[in-house]
Write a protein that holds these residues in place. Structure first.
Motif, PDB file in Angstrom:
ATOM      1  N   LEU A 138       5.053 -12.137   3.524  1.00 52.24           N
ATOM      2  CA  LEU A 138       4.644 -11.558   4.806  1.00 52.24           C
ATOM      3  C   LEU A 138       3.273 -10.910   4.632  1.00 52.24           C
ATOM      4  CD1 LEU A 138       7.996  -9.729   5.674  1.00 52.24           C
ATOM      5  CD2 LEU A 138       7.269 -11.969   6.508  1.00 52.24           C
ATOM      6  N   TYR A 139       2.335 -11.229   5.525  1.00 55.24           N
ATOM      7  CA  TYR A 139       1.037 -10.563   5.413  1.00 55.24           C
ATOM      8  C   TYR A 139       0.482 -10.241   6.796  1.00 55.24           C
ATOM      9  CZ  TYR A 139      -1.659 -14.802   6.646  1.00 55.24           C
ATOM     10  OH  TYR A 139      -2.211 -15.885   7.297  1.00 55.24           O
ATOM     11  N   LYS A 161       5.033  -5.027   8.534  1.00 55.86           N
ATOM     12  CA  LYS A 161       5.436  -5.642   7.263  1.00 55.86           C
ATOM     13  C   LYS A 161       6.488  -4.788   6.549  1.00 55.86           C
ATOM     14  CE  LYS A 161       1.420  -5.665   5.317  1.00 55.86           C
ATOM     15  NZ  LYS A 161       0.705  -4.878   6.336  1.00 55.86           N
ATOM     16  N   THR A 162       6.175  -3.511   6.388  1.00 50.59           N
ATOM     17  CA  THR A 162       7.101  -2.625   5.675  1.00 50.59           C
ATOM     18  C   THR A 162       8.405  -2.461   6.443  1.00 50.59           C
ATOM     19  OG1 THR A 162       5.265  -1.445   4.621  1.00 50.59           O
ATOM     20  CG2 THR A 162       7.382  -0.308   4.710  1.00 50.59           C
ATOM     21  N   MET A 169      10.468  -5.431   5.609  1.00 52.61           N
ATOM     22  CA  MET A 169      10.930  -5.369   4.220  1.00 52.61           C
ATOM     23  C   MET A 169      12.136  -4.445   4.092  1.00 52.61           C
ATOM     24  SD  MET A 169       8.797  -7.117   2.005  1.00 52.61           S
ATOM     25  CE  MET A 169       8.461  -6.241   0.490  1.00 52.61           C
ATOM     26  N   ASP A 201       6.185  -4.759  -2.281  1.00 52.84           N
ATOM     27  CA  ASP A 201       5.308  -4.441  -1.156  1.00 52.84           C
ATOM     28  C   ASP A 201       3.866  -4.295  -1.646  1.00 52.84           C
ATOM     29  OD1 ASP A 201       4.824  -3.970   1.496  1.00 52.84           O
ATOM     30  OD2 ASP A 201       6.029  -2.157   1.631  1.00 52.84           O
ATOM     31  N   SER A 232       5.014  -8.770   0.261  1.00 51.64           N
ATOM     32  CA  SER A 232       4.127  -8.468   1.384  1.00 51.64           C
ATOM     33  C   SER A 232       2.737  -8.153   0.860  1.00 51.64           C
ATOM     34  CB  SER A 232       4.658  -7.285   2.213  1.00 51.64           C
ATOM     35  OG  SER A 232       4.337  -6.058   1.592  1.00 51.64           O
TER      36      SER A 232
END
Length: 448
Positions: A146-147, A154-155, A158, A211, A243
């Protein structure tokens, strides 16, 4: 009991060394010895697992020598005194038991769940992929990468994946941590000469989640260990979720073999939020706050105003709404448009005509019908290079970002490359009417 444990601690420090003692033994407390079983309290499940596997023999020998016949150890987490932790009462260290949330290297935020993740067009693919991974079962794509920019979710995704896997598979070992924590643990293992323990810890998990992986770029030893850990887990069919703030191929100073590995699964971009998604997030947060404060009043048009004016990222948007809620609750007033403009004057000023570099890149790529990846990639053909220079020019003109920062957003390019691109467009704009019209059109679209 305290005296016995104090003497045992002194002996254990001599046996295991000062660094290992302070990390693993010092947090422990001996709470009782009965029928040959010593009960030891640990702060976390992870600590009890580690100590039972690596230091049980040493602890048994020292206690047996100092306090009488001790044949077994029983570990208990302090937060769950009624429940036996990872080590059953055996003479020898037990194999690790599957760990839950306490074992995670980084704590999970209870607010970050799939239920409160607002889905829109910019993030629907990322959300669907995260859901699929969280459902478990055979690994469909590995890794999930994921970017996206700051504050795009993103976080959140996650944390949601980790919590969902734990709920569905309590026996699974889910290890979530930042790339910085991975590096710190590796450096610590090198210093303490416990690299094999480090390898065993990271290569026996069910799901590894890292992450901000761009942090290890340029750090050769850490990249080497990450590469081997990655390969081992993939070969074992274990799920990996990564990520970063940019696509794998655009992370400067990352080894090519790691970039290649990161791209072998599913790479998903979280795009900057659009108006509809921002409004949906505001409505969701407002409903949640109203459940706590039923008397809260918001005038029509306020949320729409915020969704239109605050476009930088979701964190700023949520922070602005939280400030409004706090102000209205403390003052006992309705949230009106006038109050909003007064209370959020600084945020609104910061967001006036503020356009992100990512948004500029996306608009320019759409206008010239090229891929966003090419916009920030290494291609130098004219059909890609000219739009890239236009995006650089607009980024310099329409944002407050420095040249080095703009360079980082364009695939890690040097600031001199950005200066050259800006200067080139300035020269062409005065001589090429068609190019000047394109730039004016793009500026109007970005300011709208």
């Amino acid at each position: 009991m305290d005296r016995l444990w104090g003497q045992a601690r002194e002996e254990l420090q001599k046996i295991v060394g000062t660094d290992s003692f302070s990390t693993w033994i010092e947090p422990l407390r001996l709470t009782g010895v009965e029928d040959g079983t010593a009960t030891i309290a640990c702060p976390t499940r992870f600590l009890s697992d580690w100590v039972s596997r690596h230091y049980s023999d040493d602890i048994l020998k020292v206690l047996d020598r100092m306090g009488g016949p001790v044949q077994r150890l029983s570990f208990q987490t302090r937060s769950q005194t009624a429940r036996q932790a990872a080590a059953p009462a055996v003479k020898r260290p037990a194999p690790p038991r599957p760990a839950g949330e306490e074992e995670l290297a980084a704590p999970l935020d209870s607010r970050f769940t799939f239920d409160n993740f607002v889905v829109g067009k910019p993030n629907e693919l990322a959300h669907a992929a995260a859901r699929r991974v969280a459902e478990g079962g055979p690994v469909t794509f590995n890794p999930l990468f994921l970017y996206g920019g700051v504050g795009l979710g993103k976080t959140h995704l996650m944390h949601a994946i980790a919590r969902e896997i734990q709920a569905r598979q309590p026996e699974a070992r889910v290890l979530y941590l930042s790339a910085e924590q991975f590096m710190y643990r590796f450096v610590q293992a090198l210093r303490d000469r416990t690299v094999m323990d480090f390898k065993e810890l990271f290569r026996t998990v069910s799901v590894l989640m890292v992450d901000d992986v761009q942090f290890i770029a340029g750090k050769e030893s850490t990249q080497e260990e990450f590469f081997h850990t990655f390969n081992t887990l993939v070969d074992q069919g274990k799920q990996i979720v990564i990520s970063a703030d940019r696509a794998p191929g655009e992370i400067k100073d990352m080894e090519e073999r790691i970039k290649s590995r990161l791209q072998c699964g599913l790479v998903v971009d979280l795009h900057p939020t659009d108006y509809e998604l921002r409004l949906g997030i505001l409505q969701s947060k407002t409903d949640s706050f109203r459940a706590q404060y039923p008397g809260l009043l918001i005038a029509p048009g306020v949320l729409e105003f915020l969704a239109h004016r605050i476009t930088s990222n979701v964190r700023v948007l949520e922070g602005a709404l939280q400030r409004l809620f706090a102000f209205a609750s403390l003052m006992g007033r309705e949230i009106t448009l006038d109050m909003t403009q007064e209370c959020l004057a600084d945020i609104l000023r910061a967001n006036d005509r503020k356009v992100s570099i990512e948004e500029i890149q996306r608009k320019v790529a759409e206008h010239y019908n090229i891929r966003l990846a090419d916009m920030i990639g290494p291609k130098r053909v004219r059909t890609v290079a000219r739009p890239r220079q236009i995006a650089m020019y607009l980024s310099k003109q329409m944002t407050s970002r420095s040249l080095p920062e703009i360079g980082r957003r364009f695939g890690g390019r040097d600031h001199t490359t950005i200066m050259h691109g800006v200067k080139k467009i300035e020269e062409l704009r005065s001589a090429d009417r068609s190019l000047a019209e394109d730039i004016d059109l793009l500026r109007r679209l970005l300011e709208a």
